[in-house]
Write a protein that holds these residues in place. Structure first.
Motif, PDB file in Angstrom:
ATOM      1  N   TYR A 181     -22.049  30.182 -72.751  1.00 52.78           N
ATOM      2  CA  TYR A 181     -20.820  29.397 -72.845  1.00 52.78           C
ATOM      3  C   TYR A 181     -19.826  29.819 -71.779  1.00 52.78           C
ATOM      4  O   TYR A 181     -19.210  28.999 -71.093  1.00 52.78           O
ATOM      5  CB  TYR A 181     -20.170  29.610 -74.220  1.00 52.78           C
ATOM      6  CG  TYR A 181     -20.352  28.431 -75.136  1.00 52.78           C
ATOM      7  CD1 TYR A 181     -19.500  27.334 -75.064  1.00 52.78           C
ATOM      8  CD2 TYR A 181     -21.369  28.415 -76.075  1.00 52.78           C
ATOM      9  CE1 TYR A 181     -19.666  26.246 -75.905  1.00 52.78           C
ATOM     10  CE2 TYR A 181     -21.547  27.328 -76.914  1.00 52.78           C
ATOM     11  CZ  TYR A 181     -20.688  26.246 -76.825  1.00 52.78           C
ATOM     12  OH  TYR A 181     -20.852  25.183 -77.640  1.00 52.78           O
TER      13      TYR A 181
ATOM     14  N   ASP B 140      -7.577  18.598 -76.047  1.00 53.01           N
ATOM     15  CA  ASP B 140      -8.687  19.502 -75.732  1.00 53.01           C
ATOM     16  C   ASP B 140      -8.127  20.856 -75.321  1.00 53.01           C
ATOM     17  O   ASP B 140      -7.335  20.940 -74.380  1.00 53.01           O
ATOM     18  CB  ASP B 140      -9.513  18.914 -74.585  1.00 53.01           C
ATOM     19  CG  ASP B 140     -10.228  17.641 -75.000  1.00 53.01           C
ATOM     20  OD1 ASP B 140     -11.016  17.690 -75.963  1.00 53.01           O
ATOM     21  OD2 ASP B 140      -9.986  16.583 -74.387  1.00 53.01           O
TER      22      ASP B 140
ATOM     23  N   SER C 270     -23.220  18.849 -78.037  1.00 52.76           N
ATOM     24  CA  SER C 270     -23.391  20.303 -77.978  1.00 52.76           C
ATOM     25  C   SER C 270     -24.688  20.637 -78.690  1.00 52.76           C
ATOM     26  O   SER C 270     -24.962  20.103 -79.772  1.00 52.76           O
ATOM     27  CB  SER C 270     -22.228  21.005 -78.673  1.00 52.76           C
ATOM     28  OG  SER C 270     -22.558  22.368 -78.848  1.00 52.76           O
TER      29      SER C 270
ATOM     30  N   SER D 201     -13.645  23.482 -69.963  1.00 53.85           N
ATOM     31  CA  SER D 201     -15.094  23.272 -70.058  1.00 53.85           C
ATOM     32  C   SER D 201     -15.456  21.810 -70.287  1.00 53.85           C
ATOM     33  O   SER D 201     -16.597  21.415 -70.054  1.00 53.85           O
ATOM     34  CB  SER D 201     -15.711  24.164 -71.140  1.00 53.85           C
ATOM     35  OG  SER D 201     -15.043  24.004 -72.359  1.00 53.85           O
TER      36      SER D 201
ATOM     37  N   LEU E 285     -14.759  20.664 -79.606  1.00 50.87           N
ATOM     38  CA  LEU E 285     -15.433  20.236 -78.380  1.00 50.87           C
ATOM     39  C   LEU E 285     -16.734  19.514 -78.737  1.00 50.87           C
ATOM     40  O   LEU E 285     -17.120  18.527 -78.107  1.00 50.87           O
ATOM     41  CB  LEU E 285     -15.731  21.480 -77.522  1.00 50.87           C
ATOM     42  CG  LEU E 285     -16.466  21.305 -76.204  1.00 50.87           C
ATOM     43  CD1 LEU E 285     -15.701  20.405 -75.240  1.00 50.87           C
ATOM     44  CD2 LEU E 285     -16.721  22.667 -75.556  1.00 50.87           C
TER      45      LEU E 285
ATOM     46  N   GLY F  99     -12.412  24.470 -77.776  1.00 48.16           N
ATOM     47  CA  GLY F  99     -13.682  24.855 -77.176  1.00 48.16           C
ATOM     48  C   GLY F  99     -14.173  26.098 -77.891  1.00 48.16           C
ATOM     49  O   GLY F  99     -14.025  26.232 -79.106  1.00 48.16           O
TER      50      GLY F  99
ATOM     51  N   ILE G 252     -17.116  27.939 -68.598  1.00 46.60           N
ATOM     52  CA  ILE G 252     -15.679  27.799 -68.845  1.00 46.60           C
ATOM     53  C   ILE G 252     -14.917  28.168 -67.570  1.00 46.60           C
ATOM     54  O   ILE G 252     -14.883  29.343 -67.186  1.00 46.60           O
ATOM     55  CB  ILE G 252     -15.220  28.700 -70.016  1.00 46.60           C
ATOM     56  CG1 ILE G 252     -16.004  28.352 -71.284  1.00 46.60           C
ATOM     57  CG2 ILE G 252     -13.717  28.555 -70.257  1.00 46.60           C
ATOM     58  CD1 ILE G 252     -15.745  29.269 -72.460  1.00 46.60           C
TER      59      ILE G 252
ATOM     60  N   ASN H 164      -9.846  23.990 -74.224  1.00 45.85           N
ATOM     61  CA  ASN H 164     -11.203  24.489 -73.980  1.00 45.85           C
ATOM     62  C   ASN H 164     -11.386  25.211 -72.644  1.00 45.85           C
ATOM     63  O   ASN H 164     -12.522  25.398 -72.197  1.00 45.85           O
ATOM     64  CB  ASN H 164     -12.205  23.325 -74.104  1.00 45.85           C
ATOM     65  CG  ASN H 164     -11.895  22.214 -73.103  1.00 45.85           C
ATOM     66  OD1 ASN H 164     -11.423  22.476 -72.002  1.00 45.85           O
ATOM     67  ND2 ASN H 164     -12.161  20.971 -73.479  1.00 45.85           N
TER      68      ASN H 164
END
Ligand SMILES: NC(=O)c1ccc[n+]([C@@H]2O[C@H](COP(=O)([O-])OP(=O)(O)OC[C@H]3O[C@@H](n4cnc5c(N)ncnc54)[C@H](O)[C@@H]3O)[C@@H](O)[C@H]2O)c1
Length: 256
Positions: free
Chosen positions: A212, A248, A156, A253, A150, A194, A216, A250
């Motif tokens: 985090y 992806d 990030s 997210s 991610l 993710g 999500i 994740n």
């Protein structure tokens, strides 16, 4: 259950000693693929190989540092020596160094640290893909998965610049490999996980993992199984028309 058609295939999994790599290796073994576990951690690599053998497949543990091209070439030679071919490469080995649980910022990062992360995450992926692709081209068959992140898809604040740069570069490498190798029956894709529960993220303070979680949509961290299930599909012929893609995984997210 889907039949992934992986029985008898030969798969090399880098960083297969623990975490996401171990999860993928055992999922491949459960589908009947023989596995080569490459890791810098000898004991962990042996342990995963023994667990894979318990699924009734051939398994080999090889100590290899992916950032060292000679060790990578030996890894692939030993794989061919033991199993005669290499059908699948899971380019998973990666590092994300922290200092007291926090990222090292650009202004405090020394060149050695930058080079180490790029060396493992990017150069390592290139060395492994190159050595395996040379065999796969001869075979006219192959599947490669590169592990992005991610953090390679968007900004990030958690990992350092070396990690972000390496994981974004892996996506470019994936596209280049996919284009060049498609005529030889080789599919190359990337997975961008993710937040996945693993040793790597347990090094991070729990408040950060809590933060985090709030971002999500599916309201849980990812698991090794989430990544392994994606990998099984991508290395199967069910995904034969998919190449050059970054998947992806994740929990919503990041939605592109
Ligand atoms: N855990 C996450 O949330 C997450 C998220 C996105 C991407 N990823 C990526 O997934 C991959 C696996 O991550 P993980 O969470 O399982 O990490 P991990 O630290 O639990 O496992 C990484 C494995 O790679 C091995 N390794 C490290 N350097 C190596 C080298 N030079 N040569 C060979 N093996 C080496 C380690 O010994 C270890 O067994 C990494 O590429 C990571 O960047 C992880």
């Amino acid at each position: 259950m889907a039949d992934y058609g992986l029985k008898g295939r030969i798969a090399v999994i880098t960083g297969g000693g623990r975490g996401i790599g171990r999860g993928i290796a055992l999922a491949l073994a459960r589908e009947g693929a023989n596995v080569v576990i490459a890791d810098v951690l000898a004991e962990q690599a042996q342990k995963t190989a023994r667990e894979a053998e318990a699924e009734g497949v051939g398994a080999l543990a090889i100590v290899a540092d992916v950032s060292d091209k000679a060790q990578v070439n030996r890894l692939v030679e030993d794989t061919i020596g033991s199993f005669g071919r290499v059908d699948i490469l899971i380019n998973n080995a990666g590092v994300s160094p922290k200092k007291d649980g926090a990222k090292v910022t650009v202004v405090e990062m020394d060149t050695d640290e930058w080079e180490r992360v790029i060396g493992v995450n990017l150069h390592g992926s290139f060395y492994c893909a190159r050595a395996c692709a040379r065999e796969m081209v001869k075979q006219g068959y192959g599947k490669i998965i590169n592990m992005s992140s991610l953090a390679g898809r968007t900004y990030s604040a958690i990992p350092g610049a070396h990690y972000l740069a390496s994981k974004a570069a892996v996506i470019g490498l994936t596209r280049a490999l996919a284009g060049e190798l498609a005529p030889y029956g080789i599919n190359v894709n990337a997975i961008a996980p993710g937040r996945i529960e693993s040793e790597m993220i347990r090094d991070v303070p729990s408040e950060i993992n809590e933060l985090y979680l709030q971002k999500i949509p599916v309201n849980r961290l990812g698991t090794h199984e989430d990544i392994a299930n994606t990998a099984l599909f991508l290395v199967s012929d069910l995904a034969g028309y998919i190449t050059g893609v970054t998947v992806d995984v994740n929990g919503g997210s990041l939605m592109l």
